[in-house]
Design a protein around this motif. Structure first.
Motif, PDB file in Angstrom:
ATOM      1  N   LEU A 190       9.258  -4.592  10.834  1.00 55.91           N
ATOM      2  CA  LEU A 190       9.275  -4.467   9.382  1.00 55.91           C
ATOM      3  C   LEU A 190       8.443  -3.276   8.933  1.00 55.91           C
ATOM      4  O   LEU A 190       7.320  -3.081   9.402  1.00 55.91           O
ATOM      5  N   VAL A 191       9.005  -2.477   8.028  1.00 57.89           N
ATOM      6  CA  VAL A 191       8.265  -1.403   7.361  1.00 57.89           C
ATOM      7  C   VAL A 191       7.961  -1.873   5.947  1.00 57.89           C
ATOM      8  O   VAL A 191       8.863  -2.234   5.195  1.00 57.89           O
ATOM      9  N   ILE A 192       6.685  -1.861   5.590  1.00 56.69           N
ATOM     10  CA  ILE A 192       6.248  -2.365   4.291  1.00 56.69           C
ATOM     11  C   ILE A 192       5.631  -1.216   3.496  1.00 56.69           C
ATOM     12  O   ILE A 192       4.648  -0.605   3.921  1.00 56.69           O
ATOM     13  N   ILE A 193       6.225  -0.941   2.346  1.00 57.69           N
ATOM     14  CA  ILE A 193       5.786   0.159   1.496  1.00 57.69           C
ATOM     15  C   ILE A 193       5.053  -0.417   0.296  1.00 57.69           C
ATOM     16  O   ILE A 193       5.625  -1.186  -0.480  1.00 57.69           O
ATOM     17  N   GLY A 194       3.773  -0.066   0.132  1.00 58.94           N
ATOM     18  CA  GLY A 194       3.013  -0.618  -0.984  1.00 58.94           C
ATOM     19  C   GLY A 194       1.539  -0.283  -0.869  1.00 58.94           C
ATOM     20  O   GLY A 194       1.149   0.678  -0.203  1.00 58.94           O
ATOM     21  N   GLY A 195       0.707  -1.114  -1.511  1.00 59.49           N
ATOM     22  CA  GLY A 195      -0.730  -0.888  -1.523  1.00 59.49           C
ATOM     23  C   GLY A 195      -1.489  -1.834  -0.611  1.00 59.49           C
ATOM     24  O   GLY A 195      -0.908  -2.462   0.279  1.00 59.49           O
ATOM     25  N   ASP A 196      -2.803  -1.973  -0.870  1.00 60.32           N
ATOM     26  CA  ASP A 196      -3.623  -2.758   0.049  1.00 60.32           C
ATOM     27  C   ASP A 196      -3.244  -4.231   0.069  1.00 60.32           C
ATOM     28  O   ASP A 196      -3.326  -4.888   1.109  1.00 60.32           O
ATOM     29  N   GLY A 197      -2.794  -4.780  -1.067  1.00 65.00           N
ATOM     30  CA  GLY A 197      -2.338  -6.161  -1.067  1.00 65.00           C
ATOM     31  C   GLY A 197      -1.127  -6.357  -0.177  1.00 65.00           C
ATOM     32  O   GLY A 197      -1.010  -7.364   0.535  1.00 65.00           O
ATOM     33  N   SER A 198      -0.230  -5.380  -0.200  1.00 62.78           N
ATOM     34  CA  SER A 198       0.953  -5.424   0.655  1.00 62.78           C
ATOM     35  C   SER A 198       0.566  -5.354   2.124  1.00 62.78           C
ATOM     36  O   SER A 198       1.186  -6.004   2.980  1.00 62.78           O
ATOM     37  N   PHE A 199      -0.472  -4.580   2.421  1.00 63.33           N
ATOM     38  CA  PHE A 199      -0.902  -4.421   3.807  1.00 63.33           C
ATOM     39  C   PHE A 199      -1.566  -5.682   4.354  1.00 63.33           C
ATOM     40  O   PHE A 199      -1.528  -5.945   5.557  1.00 63.33           O
ATOM     41  N   LEU A 200      -2.178  -6.461   3.473  1.00 65.10           N
ATOM     42  CA  LEU A 200      -2.713  -7.744   3.917  1.00 65.10           C
ATOM     43  C   LEU A 200      -1.585  -8.635   4.426  1.00 65.10           C
ATOM     44  O   LEU A 200      -1.736  -9.349   5.424  1.00 65.10           O
ATOM     45  N   GLY A 201      -0.447  -8.580   3.736  1.00 65.94           N
ATOM     46  CA  GLY A 201       0.720  -9.329   4.190  1.00 65.94           C
ATOM     47  C   GLY A 201       1.243  -8.802   5.509  1.00 65.94           C
ATOM     48  O   GLY A 201       1.635  -9.577   6.387  1.00 65.94           O
ATOM     49  N   ALA A 202       1.242  -7.485   5.668  1.00 62.19           N
ATOM     50  CA  ALA A 202       1.702  -6.878   6.921  1.00 62.19           C
ATOM     51  C   ALA A 202       0.812  -7.281   8.082  1.00 62.19           C
ATOM     52  O   ALA A 202       1.282  -7.584   9.183  1.00 62.19           O
ATOM     53  N   GLU A 203      -0.493  -7.311   7.827  1.00 60.31           N
ATOM     54  CA  GLU A 203      -1.431  -7.705   8.880  1.00 60.31           C
ATOM     55  C   GLU A 203      -1.238  -9.174   9.250  1.00 60.31           C
ATOM     56  O   GLU A 203      -1.281  -9.543  10.429  1.00 60.31           O
ATOM     57  N   ALA A 204      -0.988 -10.011   8.234  1.00 57.27           N
ATOM     58  CA  ALA A 204      -0.795 -11.437   8.493  1.00 57.27           C
ATOM     59  C   ALA A 204       0.433 -11.676   9.359  1.00 57.27           C
ATOM     60  O   ALA A 204       0.403 -12.473  10.304  1.00 57.27           O
ATOM     61  N   LEU A 205       1.534 -10.980   9.065  1.00 55.67           N
ATOM     62  CA  LEU A 205       2.754 -11.139   9.856  1.00 55.67           C
ATOM     63  C   LEU A 205       2.554 -10.626  11.278  1.00 55.67           C
ATOM     64  O   LEU A 205       3.050 -11.218  12.242  1.00 55.67           O
ATOM     65  N   THR A 206       1.825  -9.521  11.400  1.00 56.51           N
ATOM     66  CA  THR A 206       1.565  -8.964  12.732  1.00 56.51           C
ATOM     67  C   THR A 206       0.756  -9.940  13.578  1.00 56.51           C
ATOM     68  O   THR A 206       1.021 -10.116  14.780  1.00 56.51           O
ATOM     69  N   LYS A 207      -0.222 -10.602  12.966  1.00 59.98           N
ATOM     70  CA  LYS A 207      -1.034 -11.575  13.697  1.00 59.98           C
ATOM     71  C   LYS A 207      -0.203 -12.757  14.175  1.00 59.98           C
ATOM     72  O   LYS A 207      -0.534 -13.401  15.171  1.00 59.98           O
ATOM     73  N   LYS A 208       0.883 -13.031  13.444  1.00 60.27           N
ATOM     74  CA  LYS A 208       1.773 -14.124  13.839  1.00 60.27           C
ATOM     75  C   LYS A 208       2.849 -13.668  14.828  1.00 60.27           C
ATOM     76  O   LYS A 208       3.807 -14.389  15.090  1.00 60.27           O
ATOM     77  N   GLY A 209       2.684 -12.449  15.336  1.00 56.62           N
ATOM     78  CA  GLY A 209       3.588 -11.961  16.373  1.00 56.62           C
ATOM     79  C   GLY A 209       4.758 -11.151  15.886  1.00 56.62           C
ATOM     80  O   GLY A 209       5.641 -10.808  16.683  1.00 56.62           O
ATOM     81  N   PHE A 210       4.764 -10.802  14.567  1.00 53.41           N
ATOM     82  CA  PHE A 210       5.883 -10.014  14.059  1.00 53.41           C
ATOM     83  C   PHE A 210       5.400  -8.607  13.728  1.00 53.41           C
ATOM     84  O   PHE A 210       4.533  -8.422  12.868  1.00 53.41           O
TER      85      PHE A 210
END
Length: 319
Positions: free
Chosen positions: A97-117
């Motif tokens: 997944l490519v996520i375009i946005g700000g720091d709040g969006s990146f928190l979501g990206a980090e959360a998904l990555t920690k879950k293996g995505f």
């Protein structure tokens, strides 16, 4: 990887569409399938996912906003919401997944990555408040919008011999006010990172008035406080007629500048390269005109900074 998803999240920023275009076409060029996710993380949880072709991103590079739309989601912040999102990604067999946005969006990206995505973040916000990159997508366009407004307001300030306070966006960052204030010749620039003493602002206005200056422009970042409150205080302290303009959401719209289109294209393409190379949980950025990338969790630990040299220069030139 065979299938890549892309979404935009948080506040819109000019150049998001250029980044979407770069991600889609870079991926298709390398034989991947691209899927657009509408309405950010909320749309991801709801499965609002559509396959994108080359023509899907035709004639969007010049458009402001985001063709994938954006929405904020409190549900996604929960573990249950994130699991729901991953279920949808598995359903559509999306590998990254490519996520375009700000720091709040990146928190979501980090959360998904920690879950293996695997996720890669692309910084897009007019506030330019993302650490780990010199510029974010949308900042240059918003900067030019503010400068244009300053120039027009100065015409009226000159005609009516008034002091104008212009409030600009930026959340807790002062970049937009600082850059626009320096470029627009503002007499004072108020930013949250370096709060100037109120008395010194008043003294500068009085000195200018005493030498024959009949109008002034003050740039105020929203993180400092209300422009209306400052306007009232300044008028009471100086006895100079003072007006306030809050630019608001006009700063987030408009066709992206050339700089933002190029930046978005470079960052979007680099995000795809990272995913194809097996990278995850990282944000792409630009430093000294060179593409860089950092682990998302590291950028939150970086200290916030303001361009002290520019701030000092703005004060020297506004004597």
């Amino acid at each position: 990887m065979k299938r890549i998803g892309i979404l935009t999240s948080g506040g819109d920023a000019p150049g998001m569409n250029a980044a979407i275009r770069a991600v889609v076409r870079k991926g298709i060029y390398h034989g991947l399938e691209l899927y657009g996710i509408k309405y950010g993380y909320q749309g991801l949880m709801e499965g609002r996912i559509e396959k994108m072709e080359i023509g899907s991103v035709g004639d969007i590079i010049q458009r402001g906003g985001t063709m994938l739309y954006s929405a904020r989601s409190d549900e996604f912040k929960t573990d249950a919401g994130q699991e729901k999102a991953i279920e949808q990604l598995k359903k559509f067999e999306i590998d990254g997944l490519v996520i375009i946005g700000g720091d709040g969006s990146f928190l979501g990206a980090e959360a998904l990555t920690k879950k293996g995505f695997p996720c890669i973040g692309v910084p897009a916000t007019i506030d330019n408040d993302i650490k780990g990159t010199d510029f974010t997508i949308g900042f240059d366009t918003a900067l030019n919008t503010v400068i244009e407004a300053i120039d027009k307001i100065r015409d009226t300030a000159t005609s009516h011999e008034r002091t104008y306070i212009i409030e600009v966006m930026g959340r807790d960052a002062g970049d937009l006010a600082l850059w626009a204030g320096l470029a627009g010749g503002a007499e004072s620039i108020l930013i949250p990172e370096n709060r100037e003493d109120f008395d010194s602002i008043v003294d500068r206005l009085k000195r200018g008035h005493q030498r024959g200056k009949r109008h002034s422009i003050i740039l105020l970042a929203e993180g400092v406080g209300s422009a209306f409150d400052y306007g009232k205080r300044i008028e009471e302290a100086t006895q100079l007629e003072t007006r306030v303009t809050v630019l608001g959401y006009i700063q987030r719209g408009g066709s992206p500048t050339g700089a933002d289109r190029v930046l978005a294209s470079r960052l979007g393409a680099r995000a795809m390269e990272l995913l194809m190379n097996g990278k995850a949980g990282r944000m792409v950025g630009i430093e000294n005109n060179q593409l860089v990338d950092y682990a998302i969790h590291d950028i939150f630990d970086k200290p916030s900074t303001v361009h002290e040299e520019m701030y000092t220069l703005s004060k020297e030139l506004s004597i």
